[in-house]
Scaffold this motif. Structure first.
Motif, short mmCIF file in Angstrom:
data_model
loop_
_atom_site.label_atom_id
_atom_site.label_comp_id
_atom_site.label_asym_id
_atom_site.label_seq_id
_atom_site.Cartn_x
_atom_site.Cartn_y
_atom_site.Cartn_z
N ASP A 632 0.85 -1.19 0.00
CA ASP A 632 0.00 0.00 0.00
C ASP A 632 0.89 1.24 0.00
OD1 ASP A 632 -1.91 1.90 0.37
OD2 ASP A 632 -2.41 1.35 2.43
N ARG A 633 0.70 2.10 -0.98
CA ARG A 633 1.54 3.29 -1.05
C ARG A 633 0.82 4.55 -0.56
NH1 ARG A 633 3.00 0.45 -5.68
NH2 ARG A 633 1.55 1.57 -6.99
N CYS A 634 -0.48 4.40 -0.28
CA CYS A 634 -1.22 5.57 0.21
C CYS A 634 -1.14 5.59 1.74
CB CYS A 634 -2.66 5.53 -0.28
SG CYS A 634 -3.52 7.06 0.11
N THR A 635 0.02 5.94 2.25
CA THR A 635 0.27 5.91 3.69
C THR A 635 0.71 7.28 4.17
OG1 THR A 635 2.53 5.22 3.20
CG2 THR A 635 0.93 3.47 3.71
N LEU A 636 0.61 7.47 5.48
CA LEU A 636 1.02 8.73 6.09
C LEU A 636 2.44 8.57 6.62
CD1 LEU A 636 -0.18 11.57 7.02
CD2 LEU A 636 -0.32 10.51 9.29
N GLN A 637 3.38 9.25 5.99
CA GLN A 637 4.77 9.20 6.48
C GLN A 637 4.93 10.18 7.64
OE1 GLN A 637 7.26 9.94 3.04
NE2 GLN A 637 7.24 7.79 2.45
N ASP A 650 4.38 2.53 13.77
CA ASP A 650 4.53 2.11 12.37
C ASP A 650 3.51 1.02 12.08
OD1 ASP A 650 6.30 2.42 9.97
OD2 ASP A 650 6.40 0.25 10.26
N GLY A 651 2.69 1.21 11.05
CA GLY A 651 1.65 0.24 10.73
C GLY A 651 0.34 0.49 11.44
N LEU A 663 -9.41 12.61 8.11
CA LEU A 663 -9.32 11.30 7.48
C LEU A 663 -8.45 10.39 8.34
CD1 LEU A 663 -6.24 11.16 6.24
CD2 LEU A 663 -7.24 12.47 4.39
N SER A 664 -8.54 9.11 8.04
CA SER A 664 -7.69 8.13 8.71
C SER A 664 -6.71 7.56 7.71
CB SER A 664 -8.53 6.98 9.28
OG SER A 664 -9.34 7.46 10.32
N ALA A 665 -5.49 7.34 8.16
CA ALA A 665 -4.48 6.80 7.25
C ALA A 665 -3.54 5.88 8.03
CB ALA A 665 -3.69 7.93 6.61
N ARG A 666 -2.96 4.94 7.30
CA ARG A 666 -1.98 4.02 7.88
C ARG A 666 -0.64 4.74 8.03
NH1 ARG A 666 -2.77 -1.28 7.64
NH2 ARG A 666 -4.73 -0.51 8.43
N VAL A 677 6.79 17.38 9.79
CA VAL A 677 6.16 17.22 8.47
C VAL A 677 5.58 15.81 8.36
CG1 VAL A 677 6.57 17.15 5.98
CG2 VAL A 677 7.72 18.87 7.38
N VAL A 678 4.34 15.71 7.88
CA VAL A 678 3.78 14.41 7.52
C VAL A 678 3.41 14.45 6.04
CG1 VAL A 678 2.94 13.82 9.83
CG2 VAL A 678 1.45 15.09 8.26
N SER A 679 3.38 13.29 5.41
CA SER A 679 3.18 13.26 3.95
C SER A 679 2.19 12.18 3.53
CB SER A 679 4.53 13.00 3.27
OG SER A 679 4.35 12.71 1.89
N LEU A 680 1.28 12.59 2.65
CA LEU A 680 0.33 11.67 2.01
C LEU A 680 0.40 11.87 0.50
CD1 LEU A 680 -3.22 11.93 3.72
CD2 LEU A 680 -1.91 9.84 3.35
N PRO A 681 0.32 10.81 -0.30
CA PRO A 681 0.27 11.02 -1.75
C PRO A 681 -1.11 11.51 -2.17
CG PRO A 681 0.06 8.69 -1.25
CD PRO A 681 0.25 9.39 0.07
N HIS A 682 -1.22 11.99 -3.41
CA HIS A 682 -2.51 12.54 -3.87
C HIS A 682 -3.14 11.61 -4.91
CE1 HIS A 682 0.23 13.79 -7.05
NE2 HIS A 682 -0.83 13.77 -7.84
#
Ligand code: SF4
Length: 744
Positions: A632-637, A650-651, A663-666, A677-682
């Motif tokens: 899964d690449r749609c994760t919150l770094q 993590d996870g 929203l909720s993200a892994r 900084v946190v990162s999510l893809p679009h």
């Protein structure tokens, strides 16, 4: 075997396709291609899958109740006429809004047939993906060079030092700089003894390969660049070289930079003082250097200033318009201008109805689209036309836009998918798949780091049941013109050809009737291309220059025609009223005052940025199995220090909240992002009711634009702010004891 240009991103790679039984069974890089030399990314390798995607619509759909059902093309256009015309007749043209998505710049229909549609509709409510991610570059180039489409690109193949800001070309393959095999070109800089430096709040794959990576606080590149400019002046490093006679406003820039000392900007952008001064010295000392900024520099509060400063540094170090610096491409379909000078560039010829935001480059900020639909009053938007766009996923506070679309009186979408946006449409008109249409990159050949030209004829035969996109747009235009749903699109094709021939007649001094007999091409778009090529920069002038370019010449060269390295184009390319590069003007100076005021601002504890992945570009690519398989690449770094502080694991899952939504993200804990900084893809957030994208629905991800805020924009360009969004992040578990201790 067939050869064609890949239309999936801006890199314009050549593909070698194996065709069997009306299907593309294999795609690989075209090793003889004059520009890409065999390079291929995973997206291009799926060209056959994309073309044959079973979810791709082949017949038009009309909404009946809460279902979309297939109808004939005539029925579909009649439904468009019945839905659109009464709204135009009763409320006027501005009651219709139009949204153009990014894929339009990858099709000939988009390049040739959208302008007639926009002009015929006559609405001020035009929106596009440009105000999602690139309008700041257009506006800064408009002020500097007089034309928002006059964009210099880094001369990658000859530069000694490349400074990359907010871009990840190792994965994106570049944007507003067409460079097939961007990674290979970066490696070549190092191989010939040069360097490239990346400034980014994430350690991207580009940053990993760079000679140096500097973290920067999101949205503060303008401060860093002003610190560099300040140093150039303070240390006497400004050297315009051959530009000296072509530039105005250097003294004004010196004054504007006065407050931005490296010490002051370092506190804002988090780049060490000595590296700010060091970058200025290195850019000034390098034999040639180029500063290149992209998405991360545009999708921020001071996007236009940042884009402007990128070019200011290039000018002050003498690197504009010289080999190894940044240069202006000259595409084959473009006619060079006879002399410098023009009308210049301005914005605000009209304003949006609700928020009073200025028009820029003929369009309004998409961040205000929902306002225009929701707010009652004269000229309220009641009908909506989308062409190749999915703004429900790609624009800020998309949840609000999603709700707004549900309140429209009528909506028609030209799109191959029933996606998160088009599920609202009353009529969906799917264009034929890319393998069945010709391709020429009107947009990207004008941004290529080396001049070349290529035309790809259709690879597969036409599907009699589907409709060509030029015909679809022509029929919509004729409906908007009041000529009726049944009017033959050939009427518009003929009008456009005649206009092109009149331009060619003026350029060549020959009769349009004579030139008409010489035009090549089987398709209306091919004929328009042939005319543009023949009077373009390298054209054959309809036989007067037998070695020049024409459609026939490109057809005879399926691997493209190399037109050589970029050449200096000053002053001819300048369309400012002075005929010079105008470094400073009132709009820029006013916004610098706003930036100066922001020097003392507090920064948010935690901000959200986006990220790009090699296998993703637009949301529709998530329907290709090969591009979504694997982890899964749609994760919150999240940085480890923030994870500790916020009790994130993590996870585990996190709840992310901004002013706009939640929203909720892994969670993925990684030091690839800087602390704070946190990162999510679009482009994710699939599987909504009414969509028909089976693969995407099985890999839904979350929509990062639920968090982005439509009320915050770059003031000069109206561009959305998609990076540096203040957020609150909390671990998501039912009950906790001490921080981080999960009880259930
Ligand atoms: S880099 Fe872009 S143009 Fe090249 S193969 Fe990949 S998607 Fe296609």
């Amino acid at each position: 075997m067939a050869f064609r240009t890949c239309p999936l991103c801006e890199a314009a790679c050549g593909l070698e396709l194996t065709v069997r039984d009306d299907r593309i069974v294999a795609a690989r890089g075209d090793r003889e291609h004059v520009f890409s030399h065999g390079f291929l990314c995973p997206k291009g390798a799926t060209f056959g899958e994309l073309s044959a995607d079973p979810d791709r619509l082949r017949r038009p759909l009309v909404r009946r109740g809460d279902q979309h059902v297939e109808v004939s093309w005539d029925e579909a256009f009649q439904a468009v006429e019945q839905g659109l015309r009464p709204i135009i007749d009763r409320y006027g043209p501005h009651a219709v809004a139009l949204y153009l998505g990014n894929p339009n710049v990858h099709t000939m229909a988009g390049g040739l047939y959208l302008t007639p549609l926009l002009r015929t509709l006559g609405t001020r409510n035009i929106f596009s993906a440009s105000t999602v991610d690139q309008m700041p570059k257009h506006v800064s180039c408009g002020y500097l060079y007089g034309n928002p489409l006059t964009i210099p690109v880094p001369d990658l193949d000859r530069t000694d030092l490349l400074l990359v800001l907010g871009a990840n070309p190792w994965e994106s393959n570049g944007s507003l700089a067409t460079a097939a095999d961007f990674p290979g070109r970066l490696k070549a800089i190092q191989a010939r003894g040069g360097r490239f430096v990346v400034v980014d709040p994430r350690r991207t794959r580009t940053a990993e390969h760079a000679d140096e990576h500097l973290f920067i606080r999101p949205g503060t590149d303008a401060f860093l660049l002003f610190g560099i400019v300040h140093t150039l002046f303070a240390e006497g490093l400004v050297e315009l070289g051959g530009l000296a006679g072509h530039v105005t406003g250097v003294d004004e820039v010196r004054e504007l930079a006065d407050a931005f000392t490296p010490e002051r900007v370092s506190a804002v952008c988090a780049v060490p003082v000595e590296r700010i001064r060091g970058l200025a010295r290195e850019l000034a000392a390098a034999p040639t250097a180029a500063v290149y900024g992209r998405i991360g520099t545009c999708t921020v509060e001071f996007g236009t200033l940042t884009s402007w400063l990128v070019d200011v540094v290039n000018v002050l170090t003498g690197n504009l318009d010289r080999p190894g610096g940044v240069m202006f491409p000259l595409a084959a379909h473009v006619s060079p201008r006879p002399r410098a000078g023009g009308k210049g560039f301005r914005t605000g010829r009209w304003h949006s109805r609700v928020r009073g935001l200025p028009e820029v480059k003929g369009e309004l900020p998409v961040a205000t689209l929902a306002d225009e639909i929701e707010t009652p009053g004269d000229e309220q938007v009641r009908a909506f036309v989308t062409v190749a766009g999915n703004p429900v996923l790609s624009t800020p506070n998309s949840d609000r836009l999603d709700r707004a679309l549900g309140g429209l009186d009528f909506m028609v979408s030209v799109d191959p998918y029933l996606n998160e946006t088009t599920r609202h449409a009353d009529v969906v008109l799917p264009p034929t798949d890319p393998a069945r249409k010709g391709h020429y990159d009107f947009s990207f050949l004008a941004l290529a780091v080396r001049n070349f030209a290529a035309y790809s004829p259709p690879v597969l035969p036409g599907d009699p049941a589907s409709m060509d996109e030029c015909d679809i747009l022509a029929r919509l235009t004729l409906i908007a013109a009041g000529q009726g749903a049944g009017t033959d699109p050939a009427v518009l094709h003929e009008q456009l050809l005649e206009q092109a021939l009149q331009r060619a007649a003026a350029a060549t001094g020959r009769a349009a009737t004579e030139l008409r007999t010489l035009v090549g091409g089987d398709h209306p778009a091919e004929r328009l291309l042939d005319v543009a090529l023949r009077i373009g920069a390298y054209g054959d002038r309809f036989g007067a220059h037998p070695d020049g370019l024409s459609l026939d010449r490109l057809l005879a060269n399926p691997h493209g025609v190399d037109l050589g390295p970029l050449q200096p184009r000053l002053p001819e390319v300048l369309q400012t009223s002075s005929g010079k590069v105008e470094l400073s003007g009132e709009p820029i100076a006013a916004d610098v005052a706003r930036l100066r005021a922001a020097l003392g601002r507090d920064h948010a504890d935690l901000v959200l940025v986006g990220r790009r992945h090699l296998r993703s570009n637009n949301s529709w690519m998530h329907n290709v199995p090969a591009l979504v398989k694997g982890r899964d690449r749609c994760t919150l770094q999240v940085h480890p220090a923030d994870a500790d502080r916020l009790a994130l694991t993590d996870g585990g899952d996190a709840r992310v909240t901004s002013r706009a939504g939640t929203l909720s993200a892994r969670v993925v804990v990684t030091d690839r992002v800087m602390p704070g900084v946190v990162s999510l893809p679009h482009g994710w957030g699939h599987g909504l009711a009414g969509t028909r994208m089976t693969v995407a629905a099985a890999h839904p991800g979350v929509n990062s634009n639920l968090l982005t805020d439509e009320t915050v924009i770059d003031q000069l360009s109206g561009n959305s702010v998609l990076n540096g969004i203040p957020v609150e992040v909390k671990a998501e578990f039912a009950v906790t004891g001490r921080a981080g201790e999960v009880l259930t």
